[in-house]
Design an enzyme around this catalytic site. Structure first.
Site, mmCIF file in Angstrom:
data_model
loop_
_atom_site.group_PDB
_atom_site.id
_atom_site.type_symbol
_atom_site.label_atom_id
_atom_site.label_comp_id
_atom_site.label_asym_id
_atom_site.label_seq_id
_atom_site.Cartn_x
_atom_site.Cartn_y
_atom_site.Cartn_z
ATOM 1 C CG HIS A 78 1.505 -3.167 6.265
ATOM 2 N ND1 HIS A 78 2.740 -3.596 5.857
ATOM 3 C CD2 HIS A 78 0.619 -4.100 5.812
ATOM 4 C CE1 HIS A 78 2.610 -4.741 5.187
ATOM 5 N NE2 HIS A 78 1.325 -5.055 5.138
ATOM 6 C CG HIS A 236 0.815 -9.706 7.300
ATOM 7 N ND1 HIS A 236 1.354 -8.571 7.866
ATOM 8 C CD2 HIS A 236 0.633 -9.416 5.991
ATOM 9 C CE1 HIS A 236 1.506 -7.648 6.939
ATOM 10 N NE2 HIS A 236 1.077 -8.129 5.787
ATOM 11 C CG ASP A 240 -2.112 -7.364 4.364
ATOM 12 O OD1 ASP A 240 -1.439 -6.392 4.752
ATOM 13 O OD2 ASP A 240 -1.609 -8.346 3.765
ATOM 14 C CG HIS A 263 -3.640 -6.156 -0.733
ATOM 15 N ND1 HIS A 263 -3.817 -5.826 0.587
ATOM 16 C CD2 HIS A 263 -2.401 -6.691 -0.823
ATOM 17 C CE1 HIS A 263 -2.719 -6.141 1.259
ATOM 18 N NE2 HIS A 263 -1.854 -6.662 0.427
HETATM 19 ZN ZN LIG Z 1 0.531 -6.812 4.272
#
Ligand SMILES: [Zn+2]
Length: 311
Positions: A78, A236, A240, A263
């Site tokens: 973030h 969101h 990311d 991720h």
């Molecule tokens: Zn996040």
């Protein structure tokens, strides 16, 4: 030209996963430095961790960096997104603990903190990474792709069994302050069933539903004062993705497509990009290219306040 911060900016908070209190200080850095983290609570050995794709330790729920000395910093995505989205190319991020503060679960407090102090323009041109060949990676029904483009575009598709999330898709060209305006205030989210699993594994210990994370449970939403966007979850995921792609080492010029990606998969994509001959090149940005980078055209009044806008 490259930018850094005009002055240091401090944030206090807790780590989402560790639950530990932490102070984070963003400090200006010279041209060519890039973004790096430093653990000020560790006295011995190398405490600097460059914010680069090859320093990422495999984790599913957040992006964690580790240097050769084994010094780690977690949940960097973030703040990396905020720096990239504001056009900050050089900064030293000091932390007195193992994890970046989660603040409200989004990047908006970081964006407001950075832009309130302002940026300092340096004398060297921006060095970016331009995608030249399509690269795709897949894992367990998730997919991430990078395609050549003359700008940074992020496209994301999600499909959750919780009815309150369901299927969501969004695609955005990140120039003209689009990150700050459209994405930066969208918060971390998860399903209720994940919370118990995470906490049983010693994760999400600092998570407070509605305060620094949204928790979805079927049709129910625990989001504090309401969602900030009807499609806050996909936004969101795009936030990311920008943060994870910023680990290229500079602005990444290309079109990213994430389909239920996370991720770890985005990091695998970067590893594949840099391992494939002729798939990416380093470019010194001319004015026309620099004007298309994330962070250009950001207007203070367009940065979201903390007020939720969707009931
Ligand atoms: Zn996040």
């Amino acid at each position: 030209m490259q930018n850094t911060l005009k002055t240091s900016v401090t944030f206090d908070g807790v780590g989402l996963h560790s639950g530990l209190p932490v102070k984070m200080i963003l400090r200006p850095a010279p041209a060519g430095h890039g973004i790096s983290f430093q653990r000020t609570d560790i006295e011995l050995g190398n405490t600097i961790i460059p914010a680069r794709w090859d320093m990422v330790e495999r984790t599913a729920l957040c992006t964690r960096l580790v240097n050769e000395a084994g010094v780690v910093v977690s949940t960097v995505e973030h703040i990396m997104a905020a720096l990239a989205g504001c056009g900050v190319h050089n900064a030293l991020v000091e932390l007195d603990g193992p994890e970046v503060p989660i603040v409200d679960g989004s990047s908006a407090p970081f964006v407001r903190g950075i832009m309130k102090q302002g940026l300092h323009r340096l004398t060297d041109p921006v060095v970016a990474y331009e995608v030249l060949k399509p690269i795709t990676v897949e894992h367990n029904g998730a997919k991430a792709t990078l395609l050549p483009s003359d700008r940074t575009r992020i496209e994301f598709h999600i499909d959750f069994t919780d009815e309150a999330i369901g299927r969501q898709s969004k695609s955005l060209d990140l120039r003209n302050g689009a990150f700050a305006r459209e994405l930066c205030d969208s918060r971390t989210f998860c399903s209720r069933s994940d919370v118990e699993t995470m906490q049983a594994n010693g994760l999400a210990l600092g998570g407070v539903p509605g305060e620094n994370a949204i928790v979805f449970d079927g049709k129910t939403v625990e989001s504090g004062t309401g969602l900030r966007h009807e499609d806050e979850p996909v936004r969101h995921k795009m936030l990311d993705a920008l943060g994870d792609l910023a680990l290229a080492g500079g602005p990444l010029i290309g079109h990213y497509v994430g389909e239920r990606a996370g991720h770890a998969l985005t990091n695998t994509l970067l590893r594949e990009l840099f391992a494939t001959p002729g798939a990416v090149r380093e470019v010194t940005c001319d004015l026309a290219m620099a004007m298309r980078l994330p962070g250009q055209g950001l207007i203070w009044s367009e940065i979201p306040t903390e007020v939720a806008r969707v009931a």
